[in-house]
Design an enzyme around this catalytic site. Structure first.
Site, PDB file in Angstrom:
ATOM      1  N   ASP A 150      -0.546  -1.527  13.389  1.00 55.77           N
ATOM      2  CA  ASP A 150      -0.059  -0.725  12.259  1.00 55.77           C
ATOM      3  C   ASP A 150      -0.078   0.751  12.639  1.00 55.77           C
ATOM      4  OD1 ASP A 150       0.047  -1.349   8.905  1.00 55.77           O
ATOM      5  OD2 ASP A 150      -0.120   0.732   9.577  1.00 55.77           O
ATOM      6  N   ILE A 151       0.973   1.461  12.241  1.00 54.98           N
ATOM      7  CA  ILE A 151       1.102   2.879  12.610  1.00 54.98           C
ATOM      8  C   ILE A 151       0.065   3.747  11.879  1.00 54.98           C
ATOM      9  CG2 ILE A 151       2.810   3.674  10.897  1.00 54.98           C
ATOM     10  CD1 ILE A 151       4.434   4.773  13.317  1.00 54.98           C
TER      11      ILE A 151
ATOM     12  N   ASN B  50       0.503  -8.269   1.109  1.00 55.76           N
ATOM     13  CA  ASN B  50       0.942  -7.634  -0.133  1.00 55.76           C
ATOM     14  C   ASN B  50       2.310  -8.196  -0.520  1.00 55.76           C
ATOM     15  OD1 ASN B  50      -1.336  -5.905  -0.239  1.00 55.76           O
ATOM     16  ND2 ASN B  50      -0.359  -4.504   1.199  1.00 55.76           N
TER      17      ASN B  50
ATOM     18  N   GLY C 122       1.804  -3.965  -4.152  1.00 56.30           N
ATOM     19  CA  GLY C 122       1.701  -2.819  -3.250  1.00 56.30           C
ATOM     20  C   GLY C 122       2.489  -2.975  -1.965  1.00 56.30           C
ATOM     21  N   GLN C 123       3.492  -3.874  -1.962  1.00 53.63           N
ATOM     22  CA  GLN C 123       4.282  -4.074  -0.735  1.00 53.63           C
ATOM     23  C   GLN C 123       5.234  -2.891  -0.545  1.00 53.63           C
ATOM     24  OE1 GLN C 123       6.392  -7.817  -0.543  1.00 53.63           O
ATOM     25  NE2 GLN C 123       7.063  -7.458   1.567  1.00 53.63           N
TER      26      GLN C 123
ATOM     27  N   HIS D 174       4.720  -9.661   6.113  1.00 54.19           N
ATOM     28  CA  HIS D 174       3.756  -9.311   7.159  1.00 54.19           C
ATOM     29  C   HIS D 174       2.343  -9.583   6.683  1.00 54.19           C
ATOM     30  CE1 HIS D 174       4.711  -5.713   4.767  1.00 54.19           C
ATOM     31  NE2 HIS D 174       3.443  -5.369   4.908  1.00 54.19           N
TER      32      HIS D 174
ATOM     33  N   HIS E 294      -1.397  -8.356   7.224  1.00 52.95           N
ATOM     34  CA  HIS E 294      -2.310  -7.353   7.786  1.00 52.95           C
ATOM     35  C   HIS E 294      -3.551  -8.087   8.277  1.00 52.95           C
ATOM     36  CE1 HIS E 294      -0.461  -3.719   5.782  1.00 52.95           C
ATOM     37  NE2 HIS E 294      -0.053  -4.638   4.921  1.00 52.95           N
TER      38      HIS E 294
HETATM   39  P1  5GP Z   1       2.717  -2.994   3.053  1.00 48.29           P
HETATM   40  O1  5GP Z   1       2.272  -1.899   2.140  1.00 48.29           O
HETATM   41  O2  5GP Z   1       4.192  -3.271   2.919  1.00 48.29           O
HETATM   42  O3  5GP Z   1       1.882  -4.250   2.932  1.00 48.29           O
HETATM   43  O4  5GP Z   1       2.409  -2.500   4.512  1.00 48.29           O
HETATM   44  C1  5GP Z   1       3.336  -1.917   5.358  1.00 48.29           C
HETATM   45  C2  5GP Z   1       2.575  -1.419   6.568  1.00 48.29           C
HETATM   46  O5  5GP Z   1       3.505  -1.103   7.575  1.00 48.29           O
HETATM   47  C3  5GP Z   1       1.755  -0.162   6.300  1.00 48.29           C
HETATM   48  O6  5GP Z   1       0.381  -0.417   6.587  1.00 48.29           O
HETATM   49  C4  5GP Z   1       2.355   0.877   7.261  1.00 48.29           C
HETATM   50  O7  5GP Z   1       1.395   1.722   7.844  1.00 48.29           O
HETATM   51  C5  5GP Z   1       3.042   0.015   8.289  1.00 48.29           C
HETATM   52  N1  5GP Z   1       4.212   0.643   8.891  1.00 48.29           N
HETATM   53  C6  5GP Z   1       5.227   1.265   8.227  1.00 48.29           C
HETATM   54  N2  5GP Z   1       6.142   1.712   9.087  1.00 48.29           N
HETATM   55  C7  5GP Z   1       5.711   1.356  10.331  1.00 48.29           C
HETATM   56  C8  5GP Z   1       6.254   1.541  11.644  1.00 48.29           C
HETATM   57  O8  5GP Z   1       7.337   2.111  11.866  1.00 48.29           O
HETATM   58  N3  5GP Z   1       5.529   1.052  12.697  1.00 48.29           N
HETATM   59  C9  5GP Z   1       4.339   0.401  12.495  1.00 48.29           C
HETATM   60  N4  5GP Z   1       3.709  -0.035  13.590  1.00 48.29           N
HETATM   61  N5  5GP Z   1       3.806   0.197  11.274  1.00 48.29           N
HETATM   62  C10 5GP Z   1       4.487   0.675  10.203  1.00 48.29           C
END
Ligand code: 5GP
Ligand code: ZN
Length: 115
Positions: A33-34, A89, A95-96, A102, A104
């Site tokens: 994750d970034i 999520n 909170g998606q 994906h 986590h």
């Molecule tokens: P969500 O909130 O949808 O469950 O999580 C999305 C996740 O994707 C977040 O933790 C965010 O940091 C990660 N993320 C968003 N954009 C990028 C990206 O371009 N590269 C990577 N490696 N992670 C990303």
């Protein structure tokens, strides 16, 4: 395999956006994750575009099982020895933020968390 040209994670699967890969096979990709919430924070994603958990059908049971079984294996490979957290999520109230399914997987020591 379905892909959405506007989807961030489909672009990562296609290599159009770089990522720090941890694992890849024909069905899934795992990358860091970034914005990590833990010392080791991986995202395990299907290579095919599935927007959310709510879009899954019975035909995806094997895929989800594969993702779940990879979590402990990848944490072990990353040196995580003391447990980890898995989170998926789903939707606005879940909170998606990225609408490509994906998981986590977060592990590693967190000295800021009280015992
Ligand atoms: P969500 O909130 O949808 O469950 O999580 C999305 C996740 O994707 C977040 O933790 C965010 O940091 C990660 N993320 C968003 N954009 C990028 C990206 O371009 N590269 C990577 N490696 N992670 C990303
Ligand atoms: Zn996608």
């Amino acid at each position: 395999m379905t892909h959405d040209p506007d989807c961030l994670f489909c672009k990562i699967v296609a290599g159009k956006i770089p990522s720090r890969k941890a694992y890849e096979d024909e069905r899934v990709l795992a990358f860091h994750d970034i914005h990590p919430w833990a010392p080791v924070h991986l995202l395990i994603i299907p290579k095919q575009h599935i927007a959310t958990m709510s879009d899954l059908g019975d035909e995806h049971a094997g895929l989800l099982g594969h993702m779940a079984l990879l979590a402990p294996r990848l944490m072990q490979e990353q040196g995580v020895t003391n447990g980890f957290r898995t989170v998926i999520n789903t939707g606005p109230d879940g909170g998606q933020e990225v609408y490509h399914l994906h998981m986590h997987v977060m592990g590693g020591p967190r000295p800021w968390v009280k015992a």
